[in-house]
Design an enzyme around this catalytic site. Sequence first.
Site, PDB file in Angstrom:
ATOM      1  N   GLU A   1     -53.385  -6.611   5.261  1.00 14.28           N
ATOM      2  CA  GLU A   1     -53.182  -5.069   5.311  1.00 14.28           C
ATOM      3  C   GLU A   1     -52.941  -4.424   3.847  1.00 14.28           C
ATOM      4  O   GLU A   1     -52.926  -3.178   4.120  1.00 14.28           O
ATOM      5  CB  GLU A   1     -51.801  -4.896   5.985  1.00 14.28           C
ATOM      6  CG  GLU A   1     -51.491  -5.633   7.259  1.00 14.28           C
ATOM      7  CD  GLU A   1     -51.065  -6.852   7.159  1.00 14.28           C
ATOM      8  OE1 GLU A   1     -51.163  -7.450   5.912  1.00 14.28           O
ATOM      9  OE2 GLU A   1     -50.387  -7.627   7.852  1.00 14.28           O
TER      10      GLU A   1
ATOM     11  N   CYS B   1     -33.228  -9.182  -4.873  1.00  9.57           N
ATOM     12  CA  CYS B   1     -34.466  -9.131  -5.875  1.00  9.57           C
ATOM     13  C   CYS B   1     -33.827  -9.845  -7.207  1.00  9.57           C
ATOM     14  O   CYS B   1     -34.516 -10.605  -7.926  1.00  9.57           O
ATOM     15  CB  CYS B   1     -35.134  -8.068  -6.141  1.00  9.57           C
ATOM     16  SG  CYS B   1     -35.912  -7.697  -4.591  1.00  9.57           S
TER      17      CYS B   1
ATOM     18  N   SER C   1     -39.551  -1.214   9.250  1.00  7.06           N
ATOM     19  CA  SER C   1     -40.187   0.021   8.791  1.00  7.06           C
ATOM     20  C   SER C   1     -41.492  -0.226   8.793  1.00  7.06           C
ATOM     21  O   SER C   1     -42.001  -1.311   8.179  1.00  7.06           O
ATOM     22  CB  SER C   1     -39.269   0.406   7.481  1.00  7.06           C
ATOM     23  OG  SER C   1     -40.267   1.309   6.801  1.00  7.06           O
TER      24      SER C   1
ATOM     25  N   CYS D   1     -39.232  -4.039   2.636  1.00  9.15           N
ATOM     26  CA  CYS D   1     -40.109  -4.148   1.111  1.00  9.15           C
ATOM     27  C   CYS D   1     -39.691  -5.837   0.669  1.00  9.15           C
ATOM     28  O   CYS D   1     -40.469  -6.114  -0.049  1.00  9.15           O
ATOM     29  CB  CYS D   1     -39.169  -3.413   0.134  1.00  9.15           C
ATOM     30  SG  CYS D   1     -37.497  -3.279   0.381  1.00  9.15           S
TER      31      CYS D   1
ATOM     32  N   LYS E   1     -44.295 -12.167  -3.513  1.00  7.24           N
ATOM     33  CA  LYS E   1     -44.857 -10.829  -3.998  1.00  7.24           C
ATOM     34  C   LYS E   1     -46.252 -11.405  -3.981  1.00  7.24           C
ATOM     35  O   LYS E   1     -47.339 -10.513  -4.200  1.00  7.24           O
ATOM     36  CB  LYS E   1     -44.325 -10.212  -4.996  1.00  7.24           C
ATOM     37  CG  LYS E   1     -42.993  -9.241  -4.759  1.00  7.24           C
ATOM     38  CD  LYS E   1     -43.279  -7.996  -4.274  1.00  7.24           C
ATOM     39  CE  LYS E   1     -41.922  -7.558  -3.800  1.00  7.24           C
ATOM     40  NZ  LYS E   1     -42.320  -6.442  -2.644  1.00  7.24           N
TER      41      LYS E   1
ATOM     42  N   GLU F   1     -38.650   8.249   8.181  1.00  8.26           N
ATOM     43  CA  GLU F   1     -39.193   7.291   9.154  1.00  8.26           C
ATOM     44  C   GLU F   1     -37.592   7.090   9.942  1.00  8.26           C
ATOM     45  O   GLU F   1     -37.749   7.336  11.292  1.00  8.26           O
ATOM     46  CB  GLU F   1     -39.709   6.087   8.793  1.00  8.26           C
ATOM     47  CG  GLU F   1     -39.989   5.306   9.879  1.00  8.26           C
ATOM     48  CD  GLU F   1     -40.752   4.047   9.402  1.00  8.26           C
ATOM     49  OE1 GLU F   1     -40.714   3.611   8.331  1.00  8.26           O
ATOM     50  OE2 GLU F   1     -40.755   3.035  10.229  1.00  8.26           O
TER      51      GLU F   1
ATOM     52  N   GLU G   1     -47.708 -11.476  -0.649  1.00  7.47           N
ATOM     53  CA  GLU G   1     -47.887  -9.863  -0.339  1.00  7.47           C
ATOM     54  C   GLU G   1     -49.050  -9.335  -0.711  1.00  7.47           C
ATOM     55  O   GLU G   1     -49.733  -8.685  -0.075  1.00  7.47           O
ATOM     56  CB  GLU G   1     -46.526  -9.332  -0.551  1.00  7.47           C
ATOM     57  CG  GLU G   1     -46.409  -7.662  -0.166  1.00  7.47           C
ATOM     58  CD  GLU G   1     -45.589  -7.025  -0.814  1.00  7.47           C
ATOM     59  OE1 GLU G   1     -44.434  -6.546   0.242  1.00  7.47           O
ATOM     60  OE2 GLU G   1     -45.582  -6.586  -1.853  1.00  7.47           O
TER      61      GLU G   1
ATOM     62  N   GLU H   1     -39.410   6.026   3.785  1.00  8.27           N
ATOM     63  CA  GLU H   1     -38.408   5.154   4.842  1.00  8.27           C
ATOM     64  C   GLU H   1     -37.412   6.265   5.322  1.00  8.27           C
ATOM     65  O   GLU H   1     -37.097   6.141   6.550  1.00  8.27           O
ATOM     66  CB  GLU H   1     -37.926   4.091   4.085  1.00  8.27           C
ATOM     67  CG  GLU H   1     -37.249   3.087   4.914  1.00  8.27           C
ATOM     68  CD  GLU H   1     -37.339   1.596   4.206  1.00  8.27           C
ATOM     69  OE1 GLU H   1     -38.042   1.327   3.738  1.00  8.27           O
ATOM     70  OE2 GLU H   1     -36.158   1.054   4.297  1.00  8.27           O
TER      71      GLU H   1
HETATM   72 FE1  HC1 Z   1     -37.860  -6.168  -5.542  1.00  5.12          FE
HETATM   73 FE2  HC1 Z   1     -38.977  -4.194  -4.503  1.00  5.12          FE
HETATM   74  S1  HC1 Z   1     -36.728  -4.327  -4.606  1.00  5.12           S
HETATM   75  S2  HC1 Z   1     -39.011  -6.050  -3.247  1.00  5.12           S
HETATM   76  O1  HC1 Z   1     -36.997  -7.397  -5.008  1.00  5.12           O
HETATM   77  O2  HC1 Z   1     -38.817  -3.259  -2.651  1.00  5.12           O
HETATM   78  O3  HC1 Z   1     -39.816  -8.305  -6.178  1.00  5.12           O
HETATM   79  O4  HC1 Z   1     -36.828  -5.873  -8.370  1.00  5.12           O
HETATM   80  O5  HC1 Z   1     -39.793  -4.850  -7.120  1.00  5.12           O
HETATM   81  O6  HC1 Z   1     -41.797  -3.938  -3.990  1.00  5.12           O
HETATM   82  O7  HC1 Z   1     -38.807  -1.602  -6.058  1.00  5.12           O
HETATM   83  C1  HC1 Z   1     -39.076  -7.595  -6.128  1.00  5.12           C
HETATM   84  C2  HC1 Z   1     -37.202  -6.020  -7.286  1.00  5.12           C
HETATM   85  C3  HC1 Z   1     -39.392  -4.923  -6.049  1.00  5.12           C
HETATM   86  C4  HC1 Z   1     -40.842  -3.870  -4.411  1.00  5.12           C
HETATM   87  C5  HC1 Z   1     -38.830  -2.431  -5.388  1.00  5.12           C
END
Ligand code: HC1
Length: 570
Positions: free
Chosen positions: A371, A508, A324, A304, A363, A287, A366, A284
Site C-alpha cells: 500500500e 519509539c 485509523s 503509525c 519501518k 478522522e 512498512e 487523524e
Molecule cells: Fe516513530 Fe512515528 S513516532 S512511528 O516511533 O508515528 O519509528 O520516532 O518516526 O512514522 O513521527 C518511529 C519515532 C516515527 C512515524 C512519527
Amino acid sequence: DDRVRTGRVTVTVPENSTIKQAADLGGVDCPTFCALPEMPPGSAEPPYTSGSCGLCTVDLQLACGRTSSVCACRYRLTSAEDGAVITVHSARLDSTRDANATLLALRHRASCITCPLGSEPCELRTMLAGHDLGLERYPHPYLAPEPPDVSNPVLDVQRDNCVLCRRCERICPVGAIQFVGRGRDTSLLIDPDRCVSCGQCTQVCPAAAIVERPAIRQVREALADPDTVVTVQVAPAVRVAVGEAFGLAPGTNLIGHLCGALRRLGFDAVFDTDFAADLTIVEEAAELVDRLGTGHALPMITSCCPAWIRYVETFWPDLLPHLSTCKSPQQMLGAVTKNWWAQQVGIDPDRVVNVAVMPCTAKKLEARREEMADGPRRHVDHVLTTRELIRMLKASGLHLPDVPEETPTPMLSEGSGAGTIFGATGGVLEAAVRTVHTLVTGTELADPDVHAVRGTAGVRAATIGLGGRTVEVAVVHGLHNVPPVLQQIREGSSPYAFIEVMACPGGCVGGGGQPHGFDMAVRRQRAEGLFSTDAASPSRRSHENKEVATLRAALGDDERHRLLHTRYRA
Ligand code: HC1
Ligand code: SF4
C-alpha cells in the site's frame, strides 16, 4: 573488593527469592549474563533468566551439611534453606565461571572486524575479557561457519554468533523465537508467521546473532549517483538517542547537529518527520471527530506503528477496521516528497530517492508494503535505523556533537512540540487530544500537557473533556499489554473512544533500531528529552503548523486521501 569477596553477610529474604536476589540484598555482587536485567512495564513475570550461561554458579551448603553447585539466578530459597551458607566467590567458583565463559565463547564466530555491532559496546567481549579462557584447548571455530539466515524480511540471523543466552526468546512479545535441537546443535529460529519485526530481540542480543538488515550500501550508492536527488527524514525518537554513541546523555536533542551531519553525508534535502507527525495528527484528529459523530468502528486505534499493524493483521484481523486509515508519518512524508515537493522545486519525482532514519526495524517492513507506493513509485526507498546512521557517521569521521547545527530543508520541516512527542509512549494520543479539543470545541485546550496519559505504566487510561462531553482514551505500549484491551473491543465492552498502541516498551524511543540495551531508565530519559523539547516549543499544537496547512490546501481532498490514507487488509 576483597572485603566482599572474603566477608560473610547474613540476609533474611522473602520466601521464593532467588539466590541472586538474596545476594543483591546483602550487597554481594554475583555475575550473570543470560539474565535480562528487567522486564517491560506491565509484565507480570519476574526478571528472566534461562540459566544457560552458568556464570552465576554458586555453592549452596544446607544446614544438614549437603552441598551443591546451583544457578543463583534460578534457585529459589524456601524455608528448607533456612541457615544455608551460600558461597558466591571462591577460587573454585572462578574456575567454574571461566569454564562456562569458555563454552559461551566457543559458540560465537568471533568475527569482530565485520561485526554489525560496529562501534557499539560489545557485552560479550566485555564479559569474556574478565575470564581466563582456555580457548587454545579447543578447535575454533567450534561450529561450522554459516551464512546469515535472511528469511526474515528485516532481520539477519547469524546463528553461529548465538551463545544461547535466550534473552531474545523472553523479550519477544509474540513468542516468535524458538530454540530447536539439543546440545551443540541447538539453534535459534524466528517464526516468519509470528514475527512482527519490532526488533526488540536485536536490542537484547549480546552477540549480534540477530541484527537489522542494513540499508547502508544502498543509501551510499544513491548518494554517489549523480542522477539522483536523495532526501532524508529524521524521526522524532532518533534525535534524543543518537548522541549516546558520542558520549552524550540519553535525551540530548541533536536535531540541529543531525541536519548538519546529514548534509555533510551528501543528502540533498533533510526533512523532519515531526512535520509529518503534525500532518498525521491533523488527518487523524479529523478522522476521530468524524467517527465520534457517526459511531463507526470505535474505538479508533492509532496506525503509525508498523509492528503494531503487523500484530493486528496476524493475530486480531477482525479488529483491522478499528485502525485509523492514516498512513504513518514516515510514509506520509515519503508520499508528499515525491508527489508535491519534487514538483514545487522542479525535480522529476522519478529521480528522487527517499531515505528515512528511524528508531525502528519494522519501518523497513512498512516501507516495502504494497500500500505504501504510488504505482511503481515507493513512498520511501530505504530505511536506516539509528544504529546504522551512527555507523555511517563514524565511518565518515563525523563526531556529531561537533558538527555545526543547521535547520531542516523548508516546505516539509516545520514541526510543533506535538509532533516531537510522537516518539514517546502516549505522545501520539496527547498530540491528538490537543487538536481534537480544538476541532470539537473551537477553543484551545488550556493546558497542552495531558498529564493523565504520561508515564510508563503498561496501560494508561484517562477521561478527556471535550466541551460538553467526555471521552475515554487509553495508551498501551509493549504488545504483551495489548490482548486484554483488544479482547474488550472484540466483546463490545471497550470503554474507550481512542487508543494509542506502540509495540515497543517506551514507544519509539525504545524502538528496535535504537542503540542497544533494554533499560527503561534510558528510555525514560529519551522521552524526557522529547517532552522538554515540546515544553520549550513556540508552537505545541499540530493544527498550528503553517507548512502542514499549506500542503493540505495545495493537495485538495482527493489527492490528500489518495496519498495520506490507506486501508489495512488481513
Ligand atoms: Fe516513530 Fe512515528 S513516532 S512511528 O516511533 O508515528 O519509528 O520516532 O518516526 O512514522 O513521527 C518511529 C519515532 C516515527 C512515524 C512519527
Ligand atoms: Fe520477536 Fe520482535 Fe524479534 Fe520478531 S522482531 S522475533 S516479534 S522480538
